[in-house]
Design an enzyme around this catalytic site. Structure first.
Site, short mmCIF file in Angstrom:
data_model
loop_
_atom_site.label_atom_id
_atom_site.label_comp_id
_atom_site.label_asym_id
_atom_site.label_seq_id
_atom_site.Cartn_x
_atom_site.Cartn_y
_atom_site.Cartn_z
N TYR A 168 51.78 0.82 -60.64
CA TYR A 168 52.36 2.15 -60.85
C TYR A 168 51.32 3.14 -61.39
O TYR A 168 51.55 4.35 -61.41
CB TYR A 168 53.58 2.11 -61.79
N ASP A 199 60.30 -1.42 -68.11
CA ASP A 199 59.77 -2.13 -66.94
C ASP A 199 58.53 -1.41 -66.41
O ASP A 199 58.60 -0.23 -66.07
CB ASP A 199 60.84 -2.20 -65.84
N LYS A 234 53.81 -6.42 -64.01
CA LYS A 234 53.77 -7.17 -62.74
C LYS A 234 52.34 -7.29 -62.21
O LYS A 234 51.55 -6.34 -62.30
CB LYS A 234 54.64 -6.46 -61.69
#
Ligand code: A2P
Length: 320
Positions: A49, A44, A79
């Site tokens: 990040y 993930d 994402k």
């Protein structure tokens, strides 16, 4: 739930994935390699990040022609960040994540939050007084642009993250490609029971982020209770001769929730996958259910100084 969950798209997603939020560049590459070596097939990721390039380096070591794994064996999620909600920015954002990860497609692409920030290079665009600059791009329009990514073959499926029930239904009403996942904060102190049954009724798989309570969140204070050190959990773990982390992950799986525990420690990475050889009794499941106390560790107040996202009990959102 077994080692895989079948999504509404027909894809098989491994129930346990490696979380990479808070895994710094410098740590994340070896963590991903350790995970792939011990059997993880689900990673993930997220643009925000700031570590997708290092994850890409790990994938390059292990995946592809002449390497130990084939791309089709992996399930990789990324994402879309809040500054990229403008429909005209969505494809570029996805292509950037793909380039950093060294992949030609993602298995799953999530809208990271239901709110849009002002576009631009700043991940957290702020006014002089420190408050966040939002944009009024509606998530329905962002979703439409994400659907084009499926049609173009850049992503196999799309989904949501941090959406409450009302926001999720709003997407489902207009969706050509339905959201297959809603990834939300979920752990025994925030069991998300209502949202979970709602998602299950809509064939949306819930993935738990911070499944272990994210003890390493940067704003953790020593006064807050530590889920992994909860003595009631410790007592259950002792009876099963498993660690508290394993008991929590097993609780998630038995209630039908996929999990992405984050670790950069090889022994823990391995331990977190070793949760398919025992069953928690109904009584122990119920006891862990009873720990839930609406303790949300990841609140965007940390971003803005005021609550910008509300849960099912307060389903109002500032812009809509
Ligand atoms: P580390 O990365 O240093 O191994 P969450 O997934 O809920 O965000 O939790 C991540 C935190 O939990 C990290 O501090 C991580 O530490 C720690 N952690 C992950 N797996 C375990 C485990 N099996 N036992 C104890 N702590 C763990």
């Amino acid at each position: 739930m077994g080692t895989f969950v079948t999504l509404s798209s027909g894809q098989r997603m491994p129930t346990i994935g490696l979380g990479t939020w808070k895994s710094s560049p410098g740590q994340v590459k070896q963590a991903v390699v350790a995970a792939l070596e011990c059997g993880y097939r689900h990673i993930d990721c997220a643009a925000v990040y700031g570590n997708e390039q290092e994850i890409g380096e790990a994938l390059a070591l292990c995946v592809g022609p002449g390497k130990t794994l084939r791309r089709e064996e992996l399930f990789v999620t990324s994402k879309l960040w809040n500054t990229k909600h403008d429909p005209e920015d969505v494809e570029d954002a996805c292509r950037t994540s793909l380039a950093h990860l060294g992949l030609s497609y993602l298995d799953l692409y999530l809208m990271h939050w239901p709110m849009a920030f002002q576009k631009g290079k700043e991940l957290m665009p702020r006014r002089n007084d420190g408050t966040i600059c939002y944009s009024d791009t509606h998530y329905r329009d962002t979703w439409k642009a994400m659907e084009n990514l499926v049609d173009k073959g850049l992503v196999k499926a799309i989904g949501l993250s941090n959406f409450n029930a009302r926001q999720m239904e709003e997407i489902i009403r207009v969706a050509k490609h339905k959201p297959v996942v809603n990834q939300v904060e979920c752990h025994p102190y925030l069991s998300q029971a209502d949202l979970l049954s709602h998602c299950q009724s809509l064939a949306v798989c819930v993935t738990a982020y911070s499944p272990l309570g994210s003890g390493d969140r940067p704003w953790a204070s020593p006064e807050e209770p530590s889920l992994l050190e909860d003595p009631k959990l410790g007592a259950i773990a002792q009876r099963y001769q498993k660690s508290p982390a394993q008991v929590i992950l097993r609780w998630h799986i038995q209630r039908g929730v996929a999990c992405i525990p984050k670790s950069v420690t090889p022994s823990r990475i391995q331990q977190n996958l070793d949760v398919f050889d025992f069953n928690l009794s109904q009584e122990d499941m119920k006891q862990i259910d009873s720990f839930s106390c609406m303790r949300r560790f990841i609140v965007p107040t940390a971003v803005d100084g005021k609550t910008v996202w509300r849960d099912a009990e307060h389903p109002h959102f500032p812009f809509h």
